[in-house]
Design a protein around this motif. Sequence first.
Motif, mmCIF file in Angstrom:
data_model
loop_
_atom_site.group_PDB
_atom_site.id
_atom_site.type_symbol
_atom_site.label_atom_id
_atom_site.label_comp_id
_atom_site.label_asym_id
_atom_site.label_seq_id
_atom_site.Cartn_x
_atom_site.Cartn_y
_atom_site.Cartn_z
ATOM 1 N N GLY A 152 -2.668 4.940 2.715
ATOM 2 C CA GLY A 152 -2.307 4.297 3.574
ATOM 3 C C GLY A 152 -2.265 2.768 3.081
ATOM 4 N N SER A 153 -1.207 2.181 3.435
ATOM 5 C CA SER A 153 -0.873 1.014 3.244
ATOM 6 C C SER A 153 -1.956 0.156 3.997
ATOM 7 C CB SER A 153 0.382 0.326 4.434
ATOM 8 O OG SER A 153 0.261 0.547 5.562
ATOM 9 N N GLY A 154 -2.859 -0.277 2.799
ATOM 10 C CA GLY A 154 -4.049 -1.045 3.377
ATOM 11 C C GLY A 154 -5.170 -0.468 3.128
ATOM 12 N N SER A 155 -5.365 1.011 3.144
ATOM 13 C CA SER A 155 -6.621 1.750 2.743
ATOM 14 C C SER A 155 -6.972 1.064 1.037
ATOM 15 C CB SER A 155 -6.173 2.488 2.855
ATOM 16 O OG SER A 155 -5.108 3.395 1.183
ATOM 17 N N LEU A 301 4.245 3.111 1.215
ATOM 18 C CA LEU A 301 5.090 1.692 0.571
ATOM 19 C C LEU A 301 5.997 0.998 2.190
ATOM 20 C CD1 LEU A 301 5.643 2.562 -3.249
ATOM 21 C CD2 LEU A 301 4.544 0.969 -2.173
ATOM 22 N N ARG A 302 6.048 1.966 2.216
ATOM 23 C CA ARG A 302 7.880 1.933 2.859
ATOM 24 C C ARG A 302 7.224 0.681 4.605
ATOM 25 N NH1 ARG A 302 12.981 2.476 5.391
ATOM 26 N NH2 ARG A 302 13.102 0.975 6.827
ATOM 27 N N GLY A 307 6.447 -4.849 6.978
ATOM 28 C CA GLY A 307 5.724 -5.370 7.213
ATOM 29 C C GLY A 307 5.974 -6.916 7.102
ATOM 30 N N ASN A 308 5.837 -7.251 5.583
ATOM 31 C CA ASN A 308 6.358 -8.126 5.314
ATOM 32 C C ASN A 308 7.838 -9.291 5.187
ATOM 33 O OD1 ASN A 308 4.710 -8.856 3.448
ATOM 34 N ND2 ASN A 308 4.844 -7.633 2.031
ATOM 35 N N SER A 324 0.865 5.021 9.141
ATOM 36 C CA SER A 324 1.114 4.220 7.994
ATOM 37 C C SER A 324 0.938 2.791 7.513
ATOM 38 C CB SER A 324 2.015 5.118 6.795
ATOM 39 O OG SER A 324 1.122 6.325 6.839
ATOM 40 N N ASP A 325 0.934 1.919 8.437
ATOM 41 C CA ASP A 325 1.488 1.028 8.577
ATOM 42 C C ASP A 325 0.837 -0.265 8.907
ATOM 43 O OD1 ASP A 325 3.636 -1.478 8.483
ATOM 44 O OD2 ASP A 325 4.079 -1.518 10.718
#
Length: 490
Positions: A152-155, A301-302, A307-308, A324-325
């Motif tokens: 997940g994003s950030g894990s 990734l999405r 988020g960016n 996932s965000d």
Amino acid sequence: MAATRILITGATGYIGGRLTPRLVDAGHDVRVVVRNPEKLRDVPWRDSVEIVRGDLADGASLAGVFDDIDIVYYLVHAMGGSGSFADVDRVSAQNVAASAGAAGVRRIVYLGGLHPPTGDLSTHLTSRLEVGRILLDGPVAAVVFQAGVVIGSGSASFEMVRHLTDRLPVMTTPKWVHNRIQPIAIRDVLHYLESAVDVDSAINRAFDIGGPDVMEYGEMMNVYADVAGLRQRRIVVLPVLTPRLAGHWVGLVTPIPRALAMPLIESLHNDAVMHEHDIDEVVARPARGLTSYRDAVRLALRAIEDGNVETEWSGVEATGDASSDSIPSDPDWAGGTVFVDSRSGPCAADTQTLWAVVESIGGANGWYSPAWRIRGLLDRAVGGVGMRRGRPDPIRLEAGGIVDFWHVEDIDRGHGLRLRADARLPGAAWLELRVSGSRDGTSRLHLRSAFFPRGLGGRVYWWLIRPFHVLVFRRMLAGLVAAAERRASA
């Protein structure tokens, strides 16, 4: 699902920060215990939970924290490079078990790590196993979920895979790169954790959980590369590469601190796969099915890319799943690398006139810098759409519409426009144009370009075009302002 009184430890962490709002949305009464409540100051669910101060390693500070609680989620792990973290984990688990028992809590839920049934374990996996045993042997029934690599994003595990694969076309790795891994998507971890609320109170045992794919760690990297649009990575195994050296290497080439990289690398010395599937008899799988590794990477990734460009953490429109965000409690490096060029300038015209010029940009109206036409020709030369699509309406734009090699990702009419590039690029690119007003009736135009590079080629591309960007956006800003001022004086 009936409302349950829940206490969450580790709400400032990666898993706890995602689980807390899900339990709140499910209608439960949630209390979180943290050493420093200020760490939750900016999370969007702060006002929906009860926040209490306490240190799990200090039993005296937990007085009253567990009162009137049905279920406790134990989601904390000490991390560090020395053995002292295991002592902290041990004492914390003992304090939680004792405090929960004294308060009449009916269930403890813990998230530990997948491990082989026999053989030597890393120091960190040994500590996770010990915490699980303390809770299972305590006065309160416990459900211990044992998961491997969380995607997940950030894990931390995913970010190590992502940064190493993005930045290194050739990777030197220890021999554990051929060990077997059973990754699990963060949204599936959250499904099991949330479902534990309804598990029979008589159950007191550990359960392995994992996704549908079993693969080698090296294969994980190359599947990631494929999803991210990168070339397959060449992996060179160096048997003499020790965990300490590997930790230093990861700390050097990725944003992940060495103190965090070390336990992750040590844990990879063992296969991390499920040895039993008894959880299927206790908790039903997600209605959509377990998430494949490839889909989990795509979702993550999405989420990171969105988020960016300042999209909300709670809205991943491509999947409809916020889990996932990126969220405020994630590590600072969760979003990865993004290159930004920002500039602004005053305009003598009012905001309405300036916005009309901004919204009419592109197509036959042009981009107020001849360099954009050159960029369009280059894109067509490599098989892209170039500038040939134009725009359907010369005056008005709509979200989801097209403008040359951009599509309209978001529009706040009268205030802001965000475009996402459809050009052939080694990464993802956005262009934002925003209009603000002044007290004297004049206005100001803000331009911001953001580029999320893909692999080493994306980083090289950005630095090569950086001088070109300076020229393009400077002229573009001046041209838009001048057009608005001419329109205002006409």
